[in-house]
Design a protein around this motif. Structure first.
Motif, mmCIF file in Angstrom:
data_model
loop_
_atom_site.group_PDB
_atom_site.id
_atom_site.type_symbol
_atom_site.label_atom_id
_atom_site.label_comp_id
_atom_site.label_asym_id
_atom_site.label_seq_id
_atom_site.Cartn_x
_atom_site.Cartn_y
_atom_site.Cartn_z
ATOM 1 N N PRO A 228 17.172 64.993 58.080
ATOM 2 C CA PRO A 228 18.288 65.298 57.192
ATOM 3 C C PRO A 228 19.102 64.070 56.777
ATOM 4 O O PRO A 228 19.138 63.047 57.462
ATOM 5 N N TYR A 229 19.788 64.224 55.647
ATOM 6 C CA TYR A 229 20.816 63.272 55.235
ATOM 7 C C TYR A 229 22.074 64.062 54.901
ATOM 8 O O TYR A 229 22.029 65.267 54.625
ATOM 9 N N PHE A 230 23.213 63.358 54.961
ATOM 10 C CA PHE A 230 24.480 63.972 54.607
ATOM 11 C C PHE A 230 25.226 63.040 53.670
ATOM 12 O O PHE A 230 25.320 61.834 53.935
ATOM 13 N N ASP A 231 25.751 63.586 52.600
ATOM 14 C CA ASP A 231 26.507 62.804 51.620
ATOM 15 C C ASP A 231 27.964 62.697 52.063
ATOM 16 O O ASP A 231 28.700 63.697 52.091
ATOM 17 N N VAL A 232 28.376 61.486 52.428
ATOM 18 C CA VAL A 232 29.732 61.224 52.894
ATOM 19 C C VAL A 232 30.638 61.019 51.688
ATOM 20 O O VAL A 232 30.413 60.116 50.884
ATOM 21 N N SER A 233 31.686 61.845 51.577
ATOM 22 C CA SER A 233 32.602 61.737 50.439
ATOM 23 C C SER A 233 34.040 61.471 50.881
ATOM 24 O O SER A 233 34.946 61.445 50.048
ATOM 25 N N THR A 234 34.244 61.288 52.189
ATOM 26 C CA THR A 234 35.560 60.974 52.729
ATOM 27 C C THR A 234 35.428 59.798 53.676
ATOM 28 O O THR A 234 34.349 59.551 54.230
ATOM 29 N N GLN A 235 36.519 59.070 53.876
ATOM 30 C CA GLN A 235 36.440 57.885 54.739
ATOM 31 C C GLN A 235 36.134 58.251 56.177
ATOM 32 O O GLN A 235 35.373 57.569 56.859
ATOM 33 N N ARG A 236 36.740 59.341 56.644
ATOM 34 C CA ARG A 236 36.535 59.768 58.033
ATOM 35 C C ARG A 236 35.838 61.124 58.049
ATOM 36 O O ARG A 236 36.133 62.000 57.236
ATOM 37 N N GLY A 299 27.407 53.338 48.773
ATOM 38 C CA GLY A 299 26.020 53.078 48.402
ATOM 39 C C GLY A 299 25.157 52.739 49.593
ATOM 40 O O GLY A 299 23.923 52.825 49.520
ATOM 41 N N LYS A 300 25.789 52.369 50.694
ATOM 42 C CA LYS A 300 25.058 52.075 51.916
ATOM 43 C C LYS A 300 24.769 53.365 52.691
ATOM 44 O O LYS A 300 25.397 54.405 52.475
ATOM 45 N N THR A 301 23.828 53.282 53.624
ATOM 46 C CA THR A 301 23.488 54.405 54.489
ATOM 47 C C THR A 301 23.716 54.004 55.940
ATOM 48 O O THR A 301 23.286 52.924 56.367
ATOM 49 N N VAL A 302 24.395 54.872 56.671
ATOM 50 C CA VAL A 302 24.601 54.686 58.112
ATOM 51 C C VAL A 302 23.784 55.755 58.824
ATOM 52 O O VAL A 302 23.878 56.947 58.497
ATOM 53 N N THR A 303 22.975 55.341 59.779
ATOM 54 C CA THR A 303 22.054 56.264 60.442
ATOM 55 C C THR A 303 22.501 56.545 61.867
ATOM 56 O O THR A 303 22.860 55.626 62.607
ATOM 57 N N LEU A 304 22.469 57.826 62.232
ATOM 58 C CA LEU A 304 22.697 58.233 63.618
ATOM 59 C C LEU A 304 21.348 58.296 64.312
ATOM 60 O O LEU A 304 20.426 58.981 63.841
ATOM 61 N N TYR A 305 21.238 57.602 65.453
ATOM 62 C CA TYR A 305 19.989 57.531 66.206
ATOM 63 C C TYR A 305 20.147 58.206 67.564
ATOM 64 O O TYR A 305 21.239 58.252 68.129
ATOM 65 N N LEU A 311 18.152 60.369 63.489
ATOM 66 C CA LEU A 311 18.415 61.806 63.475
ATOM 67 C C LEU A 311 19.011 62.265 62.154
ATOM 68 O O LEU A 311 18.554 63.241 61.566
ATOM 69 N N VAL A 312 20.063 61.583 61.701
ATOM 70 C CA VAL A 312 20.750 61.940 60.452
ATOM 71 C C VAL A 312 21.117 60.658 59.727
ATOM 72 O O VAL A 312 21.626 59.708 60.351
ATOM 73 N N ARG A 313 20.881 60.640 58.429
ATOM 74 C CA ARG A 313 21.299 59.502 57.603
ATOM 75 C C ARG A 313 22.537 59.911 56.809
ATOM 76 O O ARG A 313 22.524 60.916 56.093
ATOM 77 N N PHE A 314 23.593 59.120 56.956
ATOM 78 C CA PHE A 314 24.850 59.383 56.257
ATOM 79 C C PHE A 314 24.916 58.462 55.038
ATOM 80 O O PHE A 314 25.079 57.246 55.174
ATOM 81 N N ARG A 315 24.754 59.059 53.864
ATOM 82 C CA ARG A 315 24.778 58.313 52.600
ATOM 83 C C ARG A 315 26.234 58.209 52.143
ATOM 84 O O ARG A 315 26.857 59.205 51.787
#
Length: 511
Positions: A228-236, A299-305, A311-315
């Motif tokens: 899965p990926y999740f689109d991050v639209s807030t700072q926190r 525009g960057k992606t942060v990944t939870l491992y 496990l999850v990519r936070f776009r």
């Protein structure tokens, strides 16, 4: 003053599940990334200022997890996992528990402080196919991330593996005043961490994967989503993380060791926020964390491992600046005095594979192993007798209460163990001291939450009693359960085999 950041998983590395003889390494799914499924909020049947009415239905279905054939799954109010249920503190809940499955199940409210054994929903509260059980209770505990799962001994593990797990969120006014993200599905996100193995035609096969030390699969499944990926639209964002796996531990970290802050554990908000780069959860534990993406370029992606598997990519997308700061102190945690002249209760978890036991005994549904007076505050010493070189962490769970972790081998608990807990990982050779009290009467189970271990007998029962109002309880027995399941499956009872039974058979014990 700059707070220290914890960079250690804390648990003893020689006992990590990576050293198990039957360890199944995780593998990144070889399919395109897909949006993280967010379990919808369950809509009440009716709601007033003081009461809420829900119907929770266990049902069979099919879920599109991989390309090709759908996977046969079970879920609550859906084909897989559950819709998220909200329990506002102070309100009275009226819940119809409907079983539309082909066999009996139970509805266990993991972490909820309610009377036992019927409302709590352990093995003594069966709901047979086509039937509905009704429960009522008043919510009287702090805001927390709890969960619902099946608990029909000795097939708890198989039913959870089939998909019977969902979240329940307690809310309260105190938590609502804290500067936490709480827009569910936008910046307040559940993460149910599980793993599965897919067989022919994309199906799960519990019996083929069975291991008495816990069933594992190579494919991580997050909220019933693969890759899965999740689109991050807030700072926190706030992540409510549940280790919903049968066996697997999760050692979590983000790419580039992005720090995060734990704000809550199993039973609610921690007294102080705790900073981490690495966090380990054992089976059934929960952690609420806040991740701040303020220094991440859109525009960057942060990944939870977990370990080295994504496990999850936070776009990360554009977001408005968020200047909210967490206070150094979040909530006060009650810490009542131990009832005078109360001996320390000793609990010993021993063995692995089919040999697992508590206090040298395997679980029997009609045996009460301990008693504790409602309102009494007692110390429990929970010991894991496994050897460090070849043993494993046993996550110890108690029904019907939230306890406090006092010490580990006489030393301070881990930094994030200063709030309410209902599950605590115990290392091999370690004794964890906890402070326990019950607010409701009932028969409750306590057990290892490697689910195959509890099915295999690493479980016991305590009666929380009120001497002024003694009660008797109708407890499920193995003959009744086996006859019912055999009838539901259309076979003779002598031909019935439930996975947990093998642990008793190989030890020459009667279930």
């Amino acid at each position: 003053m700059t707070k220290s950041i914890n960079t250690d998983y804390f648990f003893d590395e020689p006992a990590f599940n990576t050293h198990d003889g039957g360890y199944v390494p995780l593998e990144e799914p070889a399919i395109p990334q897909q949006p993280l499924r967010i379990p919808p909020l369950l809509k009440p049947d009716k709601e007033t200022a003081t009461d809420t009415y829900y119907t929770v239905e266990a049902q069979a279905g099919e879920t599109q997890l991989l390309p090709g054939k759908k996977t046969k799954t079970w879920g609550y109010n859906g084909s897989l996992l559950g819709q998220t249920i909200v329990f506002p503190k102070g309100k009275t809940m009226h819940i119809d528990l409907k079983n539309s499955l082909p066999e009996l199940t139970t509805f266990h409210w993991h972490g909820l402080n309610v009377p036992g054994p019927y409302t709590d929903g352990g093995c003594h509260a069966p709901v047979y196919p086509g039937q509905t059980r009704h429960i009522d209770f008043k919510v009287d505990q702090p805001a927390a991330t709890l969960w619902l799962h099946a608990h029909p001994c000795p097939s708890t593990a198989e039913q959870v593996w089939r998909g019977l797990a969902g979240l329940a969120l307690v809310t309260d006014d105190q938590e609502a005043q804290l500067p936490f993200p709480r827009n569910y599905g936008v910046d307040d996100i559940p993460l149910v961490l599980q793993d599965r193995r897919f067989h022919e035609d994309n199906q799960w096969d519990y019996n083929a994967d069975y291991d008495p030390d816990g069933v594992q699969g190579p494919t991580p499944m997050i909220n019933g989503t693969l890759n899965p990926y999740f689109d991050v639209s807030t700072q926190r964002i706030r992540l409510r993380i549940l280790d919903g796996a049968n066996r697997r531990e999760w050692r979590l970290h983000f790419s580039d060791d992005l720090p995060f802050t734990q704000i809550a554990s199993d039973g609610g908000v921690l007294p102080e926020p705790v900073e981490f780069t690495h966090l380990m959860l054992t089976c059934a534990e929960r952690a609420e964390i806040i991740v701040d993406f303020g220094k991440v370029t859109p525009g960057k992606t942060v990944t939870l491992y977990s370990d080295d598997v994504p496990l999850v990519r936070f776009r990360v997308h554009d977001f408005q600046t968020d200047t909210a700061k967490l206070p150094d102190h979040l909530v006060d945690i009650p810490d009542p005095d131990v009832t005078p002249d109360t001996p320390i209760r000793k609990v010993v978890m021993s063995g692995m594979d089919e040999q697992v036991m508590i206090d040298g005994k395997k679980f029997e549904m009609q045996r009460i192993d301990a008693k504790q007076k409602v309102g009494n505050v007692e110390l429990w010493d929970v010991t894991n007798t496994n050897d460090m070189g070849s043993g494993m962490v046993h996550p110890f769970h108690m029904h019907g209460t939230q306890f406090l972790v006092i010490s580990r081998n006489g030393k301070a608990p881990y930094p994030n163990e200063h709030g309410f807990k209902d599950t605590v990982g115990v290392n091999p050779g370690e004794t964890v001291r906890i402070k326990v009290w019950f607010e409701h009467t009932g028969v409750y189970m306590y057990h290892c939450h490697i689910i195959e271990h509890e099915d295999g007998g690493m479980m016991a029962q305590i009666e929380a009693y009120d001497p002024d109002h003694p009660q008797t309880y109708k407890l499920m027995d193995m003959d009744t359960l086996m006859n019912a399941v055999a009838k539901e499956r259309g076979i003779d009872v002598k031909d019935l085999h439930l996975a947990g039974m093998s642990s008793y058979e190989k030890m020459g014990m009667k279930m």
